[in-house]
Design a protein around this motif. Structure first.
Motif, PDB file in Angstrom:
ATOM      1  N   ILE A  42       0.840  -1.204   0.000  1.00  0.00           N
ATOM      2  CA  ILE A  42       0.000   0.000   0.000  1.00  0.00           C
ATOM      3  C   ILE A  42       0.873   1.251   0.000  1.00  0.00           C
ATOM      4  CG2 ILE A  42      -1.617   1.372   1.380  1.00  0.00           C
ATOM      5  CD1 ILE A  42      -2.858  -1.384   2.251  1.00  0.00           C
ATOM      6  N   ILE A  43       1.877   1.272   0.850  1.00  0.00           N
ATOM      7  CA  ILE A  43       2.767   2.436   0.915  1.00  0.00           C
ATOM      8  C   ILE A  43       3.470   2.648  -0.424  1.00  0.00           C
ATOM      9  CG2 ILE A  43       4.910   3.306   1.935  1.00  0.00           C
ATOM     10  CD1 ILE A  43       3.912   1.990   4.604  1.00  0.00           C
ATOM     11  N   GLU A  44       4.029   1.596  -0.982  1.00  0.00           N
ATOM     12  CA  GLU A  44       4.746   1.738  -2.250  1.00  0.00           C
ATOM     13  C   GLU A  44       3.810   2.148  -3.376  1.00  0.00           C
ATOM     14  OE1 GLU A  44       8.071  -0.438  -5.018  1.00  0.00           O
ATOM     15  OE2 GLU A  44       7.700  -1.178  -2.997  1.00  0.00           O
ATOM     16  N   TYR A  45       2.603   1.592  -3.394  1.00  0.00           N
ATOM     17  CA  TYR A  45       1.633   1.948  -4.428  1.00  0.00           C
ATOM     18  C   TYR A  45       1.333   3.446  -4.386  1.00  0.00           C
ATOM     19  CZ  TYR A  45      -2.787   2.220  -6.962  1.00  0.00           C
ATOM     20  OH  TYR A  45      -3.781   2.573  -7.834  1.00  0.00           O
ATOM     21  N   PHE A  46       1.039   3.981  -3.203  1.00  0.00           N
ATOM     22  CA  PHE A  46       0.703   5.394  -3.111  1.00  0.00           C
ATOM     23  C   PHE A  46       1.924   6.293  -3.238  1.00  0.00           C
ATOM     24  CE2 PHE A  46      -3.288   3.771  -1.271  1.00  0.00           C
ATOM     25  CZ  PHE A  46      -4.155   4.404  -2.141  1.00  0.00           C
ATOM     26  N   ASP A  47       3.098   5.805  -2.879  1.00  0.00           N
ATOM     27  CA  ASP A  47       4.318   6.589  -3.045  1.00  0.00           C
ATOM     28  C   ASP A  47       4.799   6.624  -4.495  1.00  0.00           C
ATOM     29  OD1 ASP A  47       4.514   7.373  -0.447  1.00  0.00           O
ATOM     30  OD2 ASP A  47       6.129   6.001   0.097  1.00  0.00           O
ATOM     31  N   SER A  48       4.243   5.757  -5.333  1.00  0.00           N
ATOM     32  CA  SER A  48       4.750   5.657  -6.708  1.00  0.00           C
ATOM     33  C   SER A  48       4.309   6.808  -7.599  1.00  0.00           C
ATOM     34  CB  SER A  48       4.340   4.323  -7.334  1.00  0.00           C
ATOM     35  OG  SER A  48       2.939   4.270  -7.506  1.00  0.00           O
ATOM     36  N   GLY A  49       3.419   7.650  -7.148  1.00  0.00           N
ATOM     37  CA  GLY A  49       2.995   8.794  -7.950  1.00  0.00           C
ATOM     38  C   GLY A  49       1.947   8.413  -8.973  1.00  0.00           C
ATOM     39  N   ILE A  50       1.336   9.410  -9.569  1.00  0.00           N
ATOM     40  CA  ILE A  50       0.326   9.175 -10.588  1.00  0.00           C
ATOM     41  C   ILE A  50       0.876   9.700 -11.907  1.00  0.00           C
ATOM     42  CG2 ILE A  50      -2.007   9.723 -11.376  1.00  0.00           C
ATOM     43  CD1 ILE A  50      -2.743  10.070  -8.390  1.00  0.00           C
ATOM     44  N   PRO A  51       1.181   8.798 -12.838  1.00  0.00           N
ATOM     45  CA  PRO A  51       1.702   9.238 -14.128  1.00  0.00           C
ATOM     46  C   PRO A  51       0.671  10.082 -14.880  1.00  0.00           C
ATOM     47  CG  PRO A  51       2.024   6.881 -13.833  1.00  0.00           C
ATOM     48  CD  PRO A  51       1.122   7.353 -12.736  1.00  0.00           C
ATOM     49  N   SER A  52       1.176  11.018 -15.681  1.00  0.00           N
ATOM     50  CA  SER A  52       0.295  11.840 -16.503  1.00  0.00           C
ATOM     51  C   SER A  52       0.986  12.124 -17.833  1.00  0.00           C
ATOM     52  CB  SER A  52      -0.042  13.148 -15.784  1.00  0.00           C
ATOM     53  OG  SER A  52       1.130  13.908 -15.573  1.00  0.00           O
ATOM     54  N   TYR A  53       0.224  12.680 -18.754  1.00  0.00           N
ATOM     55  CA  TYR A  53       0.785  13.033 -20.054  1.00  0.00           C
ATOM     56  C   TYR A  53       0.174  14.324 -20.552  1.00  0.00           C
ATOM     57  CZ  TYR A  53      -3.563  11.545 -22.209  1.00  0.00           C
ATOM     58  OH  TYR A  53      -4.874  11.437 -22.569  1.00  0.00           O
ATOM     59  N   LYS A  54       0.888  14.956 -21.512  1.00  0.00           N
ATOM     60  CA  LYS A  54       0.395  16.173 -22.127  1.00  0.00           C
ATOM     61  C   LYS A  54       0.787  16.129 -23.596  1.00  0.00           C
ATOM     62  CE  LYS A  54       2.585  20.049 -21.396  1.00  0.00           C
ATOM     63  NZ  LYS A  54       3.157  21.231 -20.742  1.00  0.00           N
ATOM     64  N   LEU A  55      -0.155  16.373 -24.487  1.00  0.00           N
ATOM     65  CA  LEU A  55       0.133  16.425 -25.917  1.00  0.00           C
ATOM     66  C   LEU A  55       0.942  17.680 -26.197  1.00  0.00           C
ATOM     67  CD1 LEU A  55      -0.303  15.302 -28.794  1.00  0.00           C
ATOM     68  CD2 LEU A  55      -2.359  16.713 -28.916  1.00  0.00           C
ATOM     69  N   VAL A  56       2.128  17.488 -26.794  1.00  0.00           N
ATOM     70  CA  VAL A  56       2.999  18.617 -27.119  1.00  0.00           C
ATOM     71  C   VAL A  56       2.761  19.056 -28.557  1.00  0.00           C
ATOM     72  CG1 VAL A  56       5.399  19.384 -27.340  1.00  0.00           C
ATOM     73  CG2 VAL A  56       4.726  17.925 -25.423  1.00  0.00           C
ATOM     74  N   SER A  57       2.770  18.096 -29.492  1.00  0.00           N
ATOM     75  CA  SER A  57       2.512  18.440 -30.897  1.00  0.00           C
ATOM     76  C   SER A  57       2.170  17.194 -31.691  1.00  0.00           C
ATOM     77  CB  SER A  57       3.731  19.138 -31.516  1.00  0.00           C
ATOM     78  OG  SER A  57       4.805  18.228 -31.636  1.00  0.00           O
ATOM     79  N   SER A  58       1.576  17.427 -32.862  1.00  0.00           N
ATOM     80  CA  SER A  58       1.321  16.362 -33.822  1.00  0.00           C
ATOM     81  C   SER A  58       1.429  16.971 -35.209  1.00  0.00           C
ATOM     82  CB  SER A  58      -0.058  15.734 -33.595  1.00  0.00           C
ATOM     83  OG  SER A  58      -1.064  16.702 -33.797  1.00  0.00           O
ATOM     84  N   ASN A  59       1.679  16.104 -36.208  1.00  0.00           N
ATOM     85  CA  ASN A  59       1.805  16.618 -37.564  1.00  0.00           C
ATOM     86  C   ASN A  59       1.102  15.690 -38.541  1.00  0.00           C
ATOM     87  OD1 ASN A  59       3.597  14.476 -38.165  1.00  0.00           O
ATOM     88  ND2 ASN A  59       5.355  15.690 -37.465  1.00  0.00           N
ATOM     89  N   ASP A  60       1.135  16.049 -39.820  1.00  0.00           N
ATOM     90  CA  ASP A  60       0.447  15.269 -40.850  1.00  0.00           C
ATOM     91  C   ASP A  60       1.087  13.907 -41.101  1.00  0.00           C
ATOM     92  OD1 ASP A  60      -1.396  17.270 -41.177  1.00  0.00           O
ATOM     93  OD2 ASP A  60      -0.300  18.247 -42.815  1.00  0.00           O
ATOM     94  N   ASP A  61       2.331  13.697 -40.658  1.00  0.00           N
ATOM     95  CA  ASP A  61       3.016  12.410 -40.856  1.00  0.00           C
ATOM     96  C   ASP A  61       2.635  11.404 -39.779  1.00  0.00           C
ATOM     97  OD1 ASP A  61       4.353  13.403 -43.073  1.00  0.00           O
ATOM     98  OD2 ASP A  61       6.051  14.123 -41.865  1.00  0.00           O
ATOM     99  N   ASN A  62       1.605  11.707 -39.004  1.00  0.00           N
ATOM    100  CA  ASN A  62       1.150  10.862 -37.894  1.00  0.00           C
ATOM    101  C   ASN A  62       2.149  10.806 -36.742  1.00  0.00           C
ATOM    102  OD1 ASN A  62      -1.357  10.212 -38.964  1.00  0.00           O
ATOM    103  ND2 ASN A  62      -0.486   8.550 -40.182  1.00  0.00           N
ATOM    104  N   ASP A  63       3.044  11.776 -36.691  1.00  0.00           N
ATOM    105  CA  ASP A  63       3.961  11.867 -35.560  1.00  0.00           C
ATOM    106  C   ASP A  63       3.262  12.625 -34.433  1.00  0.00           C
ATOM    107  OD1 ASP A  63       6.051  10.586 -36.874  1.00  0.00           O
ATOM    108  OD2 ASP A  63       6.853  12.463 -37.668  1.00  0.00           O
ATOM    109  N   ILE A  64       3.320  12.065 -33.252  1.00  0.00           N
ATOM    110  CA  ILE A  64       2.724  12.701 -32.081  1.00  0.00           C
ATOM    111  C   ILE A  64       3.806  12.767 -31.017  1.00  0.00           C
ATOM    112  CG2 ILE A  64       0.992  12.507 -30.273  1.00  0.00           C
ATOM    113  CD1 ILE A  64      -0.682  10.846 -32.237  1.00  0.00           C
ATOM    114  N   ILE A  65       3.944  13.937 -30.439  1.00  0.00           N
ATOM    115  CA  ILE A  65       4.904  14.087 -29.345  1.00  0.00           C
ATOM    116  C   ILE A  65       4.107  14.321 -28.073  1.00  0.00           C
ATOM    117  CG2 ILE A  65       6.796  15.448 -28.399  1.00  0.00           C
ATOM    118  CD1 ILE A  65       7.599  16.095 -31.293  1.00  0.00           C
ATOM    119  N   ILE A  66       4.352  13.456 -27.100  1.00  0.00           N
ATOM    120  CA  ILE A  66       3.653  13.513 -25.828  1.00  0.00           C
ATOM    121  C   ILE A  66       4.685  13.676 -24.724  1.00  0.00           C
ATOM    122  CG2 ILE A  66       2.202  12.231 -24.218  1.00  0.00           C
ATOM    123  CD1 ILE A  66       1.053  10.759 -26.664  1.00  0.00           C
ATOM    124  N   GLU A  67       4.426  14.581 -23.816  1.00  0.00           N
ATOM    125  CA  GLU A  67       5.291  14.774 -22.660  1.00  0.00           C
ATOM    126  C   GLU A  67       4.763  13.911 -21.526  1.00  0.00           C
ATOM    127  OE1 GLU A  67       5.617  18.475 -19.847  1.00  0.00           O
ATOM    128  OE2 GLU A  67       6.720  18.847 -21.714  1.00  0.00           O
TER     129      GLU A  67
END
Length: 171
Positions: free
Chosen positions: A115-140
């Protein structure tokens, strides 16, 4: 109703084959739709193996019952929930161990540390930085601690319900 952050139901297995003795952690539904429960189940299985010296398995409760276990299926989906079965009560040596307070405390420490390790592990997140017509997506990505400590094969990209091949590049 209790607005819980986690649900852990504690059990011991019983089998006709009295030689069986390992740990099992069940989560509801399937791994791809219940990642938080699978993450916690993995921590718990790790501590069962480390502290109890038993092999530990993580399974969907749908492998046992088509609708899963009652205690798990009746929870809200946003609450990570598992059933932990630390060992087999039907195993003769384990039956004796479970009568000892020091062993019960060892099992309890598995739950506490997971339980301690689970809650200490943080909550991952993401943010879309950019995308283009070549189907490239950059996510932070953020691992929940302001870093990018991810294992490439632990990430999954799904767009419109389809799994998309990806490459992790740390900048």
């Amino acid at each position: 109703e209790a607005k819980a952050d986690l649900c852990v139901s504690i059990h011991h297995s019983v089998a006709r084959d009295r030689s069986l003795n390992y740990s099992i952690v069940y989560f509801h539904k399937n791994a791809s739709t219940n990642r938080a429960s699978v993450d916690f189940a993995s921590y718990l299985a790790y501590y069962f193996e480390k502290r109890l010296r038993l092999s530990a398995k993580v399974y969907s409760d749908h492998l046992v019952f088509s609708h899963g276990f009652h205690v798990l299926r009746n929870l809200k989906d946003e609450i990570p929930a598992v059933i932990g079965e630390a060992s087999f009560l039907s195993h003769p040596e384990n039956e004796l161990l479970l009568q000892r307070e020091d062993h019960i405390e060892k099992e309890a420490s598995c739950y506490r540390e997971a339980i301690i390790e689970y809650f200490d592990s943080g909550i991952p997140s993401y943010k879309l930085v950019s995308s283009n017509d070549d189907n490239d997506i950059i996510i932070e990505l953020d691992d929940g601690f302001g870093g990018v400590h991810f294992i490439d094969n632990s990430l999954e990209v799904i767009i419109d319900g389809k799994r998309i091949p990806h490459k992790l590049t740390v900048l």
